[in-house]
Enzyme design. Structure first.
Site, short mmCIF file in Angstrom:
data_model
loop_
_atom_site.label_atom_id
_atom_site.label_comp_id
_atom_site.label_asym_id
_atom_site.label_seq_id
_atom_site.Cartn_x
_atom_site.Cartn_y
_atom_site.Cartn_z
N ASP A 61 0.86 -1.18 0.00
CA ASP A 61 0.00 0.00 0.00
C ASP A 61 0.90 1.23 0.00
O ASP A 61 2.08 1.15 0.37
CB ASP A 61 -0.88 -0.04 1.25
CG ASP A 61 -1.64 1.25 1.49
OD1 ASP A 61 -2.35 1.68 0.56
OD2 ASP A 61 -1.49 1.82 2.58
N MET A 62 0.38 2.37 -0.40
CA MET A 62 1.20 3.58 -0.47
C MET A 62 1.01 4.49 0.75
O MET A 62 1.85 4.56 1.62
CB MET A 62 0.89 4.34 -1.76
CG MET A 62 1.39 3.62 -3.02
SD MET A 62 3.21 3.59 -3.17
CE MET A 62 3.53 1.86 -2.80
N SER B 125 -2.98 0.20 -4.09
CA SER B 125 -3.46 1.43 -3.44
C SER B 125 -4.89 1.75 -3.86
O SER B 125 -5.36 1.31 -4.91
CB SER B 125 -2.54 2.60 -3.82
OG SER B 125 -3.04 3.82 -3.35
N GLY B 126 -5.55 2.54 -3.05
CA GLY B 126 -6.85 3.08 -3.43
C GLY B 126 -6.72 4.28 -4.34
O GLY B 126 -7.71 4.78 -4.86
N LYS C 126 -8.21 -5.13 -3.16
CA LYS C 126 -6.79 -5.30 -3.44
C LYS C 126 -6.39 -6.77 -3.60
O LYS C 126 -5.54 -7.11 -4.43
CB LYS C 126 -5.95 -4.63 -2.34
CG LYS C 126 -6.05 -3.12 -2.34
CD LYS C 126 -5.14 -2.49 -1.30
CE LYS C 126 -5.31 -0.99 -1.26
NZ LYS C 126 -4.41 -0.34 -0.28
N ASP D 254 -1.87 -0.68 6.18
CA ASP D 254 -2.15 0.04 7.43
C ASP D 254 -3.64 0.28 7.67
O ASP D 254 -4.04 0.58 8.78
CB ASP D 254 -1.42 1.38 7.46
CG ASP D 254 -2.05 2.40 6.51
OD1 ASP D 254 -2.20 2.09 5.31
OD2 ASP D 254 -2.41 3.50 6.97
N SER D 255 -4.48 0.17 6.61
CA SER D 255 -5.90 0.50 6.74
C SER D 255 -6.79 -0.68 6.36
O SER D 255 -6.31 -1.66 5.78
CB SER D 255 -6.25 1.71 5.86
OG SER D 255 -5.55 2.86 6.29
N ASN E 99 -8.83 -1.17 4.03
CA ASN E 99 -8.89 -1.58 2.63
C ASN E 99 -7.69 -2.44 2.21
O ASN E 99 -7.59 -2.88 1.07
CB ASN E 99 -9.03 -0.37 1.69
CG ASN E 99 -7.85 0.58 1.75
OD1 ASN E 99 -7.02 0.52 2.65
ND2 ASN E 99 -7.79 1.48 0.80
#
Length: 274
Positions: free
Chosen positions: A9-10, A44-45, A195, A218-219, A221
Site C-alpha cells: 500500500d502507499m 493502493s486506493g 486489493k 495500514d488501513s 482496505n
C-alpha cells in the site's frame, strides 16, 4: 523463504506522512528484486496516474493494483477494469446527495470527478491524489466507466467515519462496499473487487502462490490483501483491525518499515543501513 512477489500500500505504508520515501534505498532494493525475479506491486486506493508519478523512471516496469483493485495494470498492459453499472451509479449519487457534509470524488477509467460546487480547499486537496481531476456540474453527466467513489467525512468531532460507515453500508448494500481508507476517508468499492482480487490476477499471470507473497498495509482496505499473503505485515501506525489479521509487524511508515522488511525478505540485510 522464497519470495516472488511483494505488494505495498502507499499512503501510511510505503510513503511517509510527507508523501515521500527513501528513493536511493528503494532503487537499490528494486535492482535486487529485478535480479531475483521478484515482482513489486503498487497496491493502493489511489488513481493509477498518481501512483505512476511516484516511481518516475521505472513507472512502466511495475505492476499496479489501483483504485482498490478496480484497475489492474502490469507494466503498461491493462489486465482488468471494474465497473459500477450506470444505473447503480445514479442511485449511489442520489444517496450521497442527502449528506451535504460529505465531499465526494467519483473515479473512472479516464479520470476523477468532483462537483463544481465543491470547496476550493477540497478540490486542491484532491488534486494531490488525482492528477486527472475534473469539475463537473453533475456526476450523472459524466461519460466514463466508473469503478469507485472516494468520500471525505467530517472530522471525528462530528462523527466522521465511525458515524457514516455503518450508515453507508446499510444504504448502499448490494451496490458497493464501503471501506475505510484512512484520514476520515471512505471508499465505495465494487463488491468482491478489492486489493486481494487485483493481486490474485497478477499472481495467476506470474504463476505465484500466496506462500510466495509478502504484503504491507495500514488501513482496512488492505485487509483482504494481507489475509491473502503468507508474509503479511502491519505498520506500527496501522489500525487495530489491520494489526489483528497479519502474521508480522514492522515499524511505522515514517521509519521506513516497508524498506526495512524488504531488505530482510530479499536476504540483503546490508542494505538496511542505507
Amino acid at each position: 523463504m522464497n519470495i516472488k512477489l511483494i505488494a505495498a500500500d502507499m499512503d501510511g505504508t510505503f510513503l511517509d506522512d510527507q508523501k515521500n520515501y527513501n528513493q536511493k534505498w528503494f532503487k537499490q532494493l528494486y535492482a535486487v528484486m529485478k535480479a531475483k525475479g521478484v515482482h513489486f506491486v503498487v497496491a493502493s486506493g489511489n488513481q493509477y496516474y498518481k501512483l505512476k508519478s511516484i516511481f518516475e523512471d521505472i513507472q512502466d516496469e511495475l505492476a499496479y493494483v489501483a483504485e482498490n483493485g478496480a484497475y489492474v495494470i502490469d507494466g503498461t498492459e491493462v489486465l482488468f477494469t471494474g465497473e459500477i453499472p450506470p444505473d447503480q451509479v445514479g442511485l449511489i449519487v442520489k444517496k450521497l446527495s442527502q449528506y451535504e457534509e460529505i465531499s465526494a470524488v467519483m473515479c473512472g477509467v479516464e479520470g476523477a470527478y468532483v462537483l463544481e460546487n465543491a470547496s476550493d480547499d477540497f478540490y486542491d486537496l484532491m488534486c494531490r491524489y488525482y492528477p486527472r481531476l475534473q469539475k463537473v456540474s453533475a456526476f450523472e453527466q459524466v461519460d466514463d466507466q466508473i469503478f469507485k467513489f472516494s468520500l471525505i467525512t467530517p472530522d471525528w468531532t462530528a462523527g466522521g467515519v465511525e458515524k457514516y460507515l455503518p450508515l453507508l453500508m446499510e444504504e448502499l448494500k448490494g451496490m458497493v462496499d464501503p471501506v475505510t481508507s484512512g484520514h476520515q476517508c471512505i471508499d465505495l468499492i465494487i463488491p468482491g473487487c478489492h486489493k486481494a482480487s487485483g493481486l490474485e490476477r497478477l499472481m495467476e499471470r506470474y504463476g505465484v502462490r500466496p506462500e510466495e507473497c509478502a504484503a504491507f498495509g495500514d488501513s482496512s482496505n488492505d485487509i483482504e490483501m494481507l489475509k491473502l499473503c503468507k508474509y503479511s505485515y502491519a505498520m506500527d501506525n496501522a489500525s487495530p483491525e489491520v494489526k489483528a489479521v497479519v502474521n508480522y509487524h514492522t515499524v511505522s511508515n515514517n521509519d521506513h518499515g516497508v524498506l526495512h522488511e524488504i531488505s530482510l525478505l530479499l536476504g540483503e540485510p546490508s542494505l538496511m543501513e542505507i
